[in-house]
Write a protein that holds these residues in place. Sequence first.
Motif, PDB file in Angstrom:
ATOM      1  N   MET A 129     -32.750  57.171  71.768  1.00  0.00           N
ATOM      2  CA  MET A 129     -31.957  58.369  71.594  1.00  0.00           C
ATOM      3  C   MET A 129     -30.980  58.133  70.435  1.00  0.00           C
ATOM      4  O   MET A 129     -30.276  57.134  70.414  1.00  0.00           O
ATOM      5  N   PRO A 130     -30.927  59.061  69.482  1.00  0.00           N
ATOM      6  CA  PRO A 130     -30.031  58.876  68.340  1.00  0.00           C
ATOM      7  C   PRO A 130     -28.571  59.101  68.728  1.00  0.00           C
ATOM      8  O   PRO A 130     -28.256  59.898  69.597  1.00  0.00           O
ATOM      9  N   SER A 131     -27.690  58.382  68.063  1.00  0.00           N
ATOM     10  CA  SER A 131     -26.250  58.613  68.185  1.00  0.00           C
ATOM     11  C   SER A 131     -25.828  59.522  67.042  1.00  0.00           C
ATOM     12  O   SER A 131     -26.291  59.362  65.916  1.00  0.00           O
ATOM     13  N   VAL A 132     -24.955  60.466  67.314  1.00  0.00           N
ATOM     14  CA  VAL A 132     -24.503  61.401  66.285  1.00  0.00           C
ATOM     15  C   VAL A 132     -22.987  61.531  66.335  1.00  0.00           C
ATOM     16  O   VAL A 132     -22.352  61.217  67.333  1.00  0.00           O
ATOM     17  N   ILE A 133     -22.417  61.999  65.222  1.00  0.00           N
ATOM     18  CA  ILE A 133     -20.997  62.304  65.143  1.00  0.00           C
ATOM     19  C   ILE A 133     -20.857  63.677  64.493  1.00  0.00           C
ATOM     20  O   ILE A 133     -21.774  64.159  63.825  1.00  0.00           O
ATOM     21  N   ASN A 134     -19.708  64.321  64.679  1.00  0.00           N
ATOM     22  CA  ASN A 134     -19.447  65.590  64.012  1.00  0.00           C
ATOM     23  C   ASN A 134     -19.294  65.364  62.516  1.00  0.00           C
ATOM     24  O   ASN A 134     -18.734  64.351  62.091  1.00  0.00           O
ATOM     25  N   TYR A 135     -19.777  66.315  61.719  1.00  0.00           N
ATOM     26  CA  TYR A 135     -19.618  66.256  60.273  1.00  0.00           C
ATOM     27  C   TYR A 135     -18.138  66.378  59.941  1.00  0.00           C
ATOM     28  O   TYR A 135     -17.441  67.262  60.449  1.00  0.00           O
ATOM     29  N   ARG A 136     -17.657  65.501  59.090  1.00  0.00           N
ATOM     30  CA  ARG A 136     -16.283  65.597  58.635  1.00  0.00           C
ATOM     31  C   ARG A 136     -16.139  64.809  57.347  1.00  0.00           C
ATOM     32  O   ARG A 136     -16.644  63.712  57.231  1.00  0.00           O
ATOM     33  N   GLU A 137     -15.473  65.407  56.362  1.00  0.00           N
ATOM     34  CA  GLU A 137     -15.144  64.729  55.113  1.00  0.00           C
ATOM     35  C   GLU A 137     -13.655  64.885  54.867  1.00  0.00           C
ATOM     36  O   GLU A 137     -13.047  65.858  55.332  1.00  0.00           O
ATOM     37  N   SER A 138     -13.083  63.954  54.130  1.00  0.00           N
ATOM     38  CA  SER A 138     -11.645  64.022  53.872  1.00  0.00           C
ATOM     39  C   SER A 138     -11.314  63.532  52.464  1.00  0.00           C
ATOM     40  O   SER A 138     -12.044  62.736  51.886  1.00  0.00           O
ATOM     41  N   HIS A 139     -10.197  64.055  51.965  1.00  0.00           N
ATOM     42  CA  HIS A 139      -9.621  63.579  50.701  1.00  0.00           C
ATOM     43  C   HIS A 139      -8.116  63.583  50.851  1.00  0.00           C
ATOM     44  O   HIS A 139      -7.541  64.520  51.403  1.00  0.00           O
ATOM     45  N   GLN A 140      -7.506  62.532  50.343  1.00  0.00           N
ATOM     46  CA  GLN A 140      -6.049  62.429  50.381  1.00  0.00           C
ATOM     47  C   GLN A 140      -5.476  62.983  49.085  1.00  0.00           C
ATOM     48  O   GLN A 140      -5.914  62.616  47.991  1.00  0.00           O
ATOM     49  N   TYR A 141      -4.488  63.868  49.219  1.00  0.00           N
ATOM     50  CA  TYR A 141      -3.809  64.413  48.046  1.00  0.00           C
ATOM     51  C   TYR A 141      -2.862  63.352  47.503  1.00  0.00           C
ATOM     52  O   TYR A 141      -1.991  62.860  48.212  1.00  0.00           O
ATOM     53  N   ASP A 142      -3.044  62.984  46.230  1.00  0.00           N
ATOM     54  CA  ASP A 142      -2.216  61.934  45.633  1.00  0.00           C
ATOM     55  C   ASP A 142      -1.347  62.448  44.488  1.00  0.00           C
ATOM     56  O   ASP A 142      -0.746  61.665  43.763  1.00  0.00           O
ATOM     57  N   GLY A 143      -1.283  63.755  44.333  1.00  0.00           N
ATOM     58  CA  GLY A 143      -0.470  64.337  43.274  1.00  0.00           C
ATOM     59  C   GLY A 143      -1.212  64.558  41.973  1.00  0.00           C
ATOM     60  O   GLY A 143      -0.726  65.250  41.090  1.00  0.00           O
ATOM     61  N   THR A 144      -2.407  63.956  41.850  1.00  0.00           N
ATOM     62  CA  THR A 144      -3.186  64.119  40.612  1.00  0.00           C
ATOM     63  C   THR A 144      -4.531  64.800  40.865  1.00  0.00           C
ATOM     64  O   THR A 144      -5.238  65.108  39.918  1.00  0.00           O
ATOM     65  N   ASN A 145      -4.905  64.993  42.119  1.00  0.00           N
ATOM     66  CA  ASN A 145      -6.251  65.465  42.429  1.00  0.00           C
ATOM     67  C   ASN A 145      -6.304  66.842  43.101  1.00  0.00           C
ATOM     68  O   ASN A 145      -7.263  67.177  43.766  1.00  0.00           O
ATOM     69  N   GLY A 146      -5.279  67.647  42.910  1.00  0.00           N
ATOM     70  CA  GLY A 146      -5.246  68.979  43.512  1.00  0.00           C
ATOM     71  C   GLY A 146      -6.382  69.871  43.032  1.00  0.00           C
ATOM     72  O   GLY A 146      -6.991  70.599  43.817  1.00  0.00           O
ATOM     73  N   THR A 147      -6.688  69.821  41.750  1.00  0.00           N
ATOM     74  CA  THR A 147      -7.780  70.628  41.206  1.00  0.00           C
ATOM     75  C   THR A 147      -9.108  70.204  41.808  1.00  0.00           C
ATOM     76  O   THR A 147      -9.931  71.048  42.160  1.00  0.00           O
ATOM     77  N   PHE A 148      -9.329  68.899  41.959  1.00  0.00           N
ATOM     78  CA  PHE A 148     -10.559  68.413  42.576  1.00  0.00           C
ATOM     79  C   PHE A 148     -10.653  68.865  44.036  1.00  0.00           C
ATOM     80  O   PHE A 148     -11.700  69.342  44.482  1.00  0.00           O
ATOM     81  N   ILE A 149      -9.569  68.721  44.784  1.00  0.00           N
ATOM     82  CA  ILE A 149      -9.587  69.105  46.205  1.00  0.00           C
ATOM     83  C   ILE A 149      -9.904  70.585  46.345  1.00  0.00           C
ATOM     84  O   ILE A 149     -10.762  70.969  47.138  1.00  0.00           O
ATOM     85  N   CYS A 150      -9.218  71.421  45.577  1.00  0.00           N
ATOM     86  CA  CYS A 150      -9.434  72.864  45.705  1.00  0.00           C
ATOM     87  C   CYS A 150     -10.778  73.300  45.133  1.00  0.00           C
ATOM     88  O   CYS A 150     -11.439  74.170  45.701  1.00  0.00           O
ATOM     89  N   GLY A 151     -11.199  72.705  44.047  1.00  0.00           N
ATOM     90  CA  GLY A 151     -12.434  73.124  43.391  1.00  0.00           C
ATOM     91  C   GLY A 151     -13.671  72.447  43.933  1.00  0.00           C
ATOM     92  O   GLY A 151     -14.445  73.036  44.673  1.00  0.00           O
TER      93      GLY A 151
END
Length: 83
Positions: A1-23
């Motif tokens: 029987m396969p083990s599964v997890i819920n889909y989830r991705e994350s990114h930490q806002y570091d003050g320089t990556n706002g455009t990447f996070i939103c886009g």
Amino acid sequence: MPSVINYRESHQYDGTNGTFICGTFANVPLVLDTGTVLTFVNGENGNVTVNNGDWVLKDHPFPSELTIRTNAAYISQFTELPA
């Protein structure tokens, strides 16, 4: 029987990556990015503010709502899987 997890991705806002996070990551309208605060439109929740060091999480490849967690909450609530 396969083990599964819920889909989830994350990114930490570091003050320089706002455009990447939103886009690229979340595909949401950017409202403001000061380098310490990121504000974007988050579905029906309206404008959401993310502070430097906070995490933005999505639970679907094309999310309608994003979840925001402080760094402390992220560390206590989630375990990162190996790439």
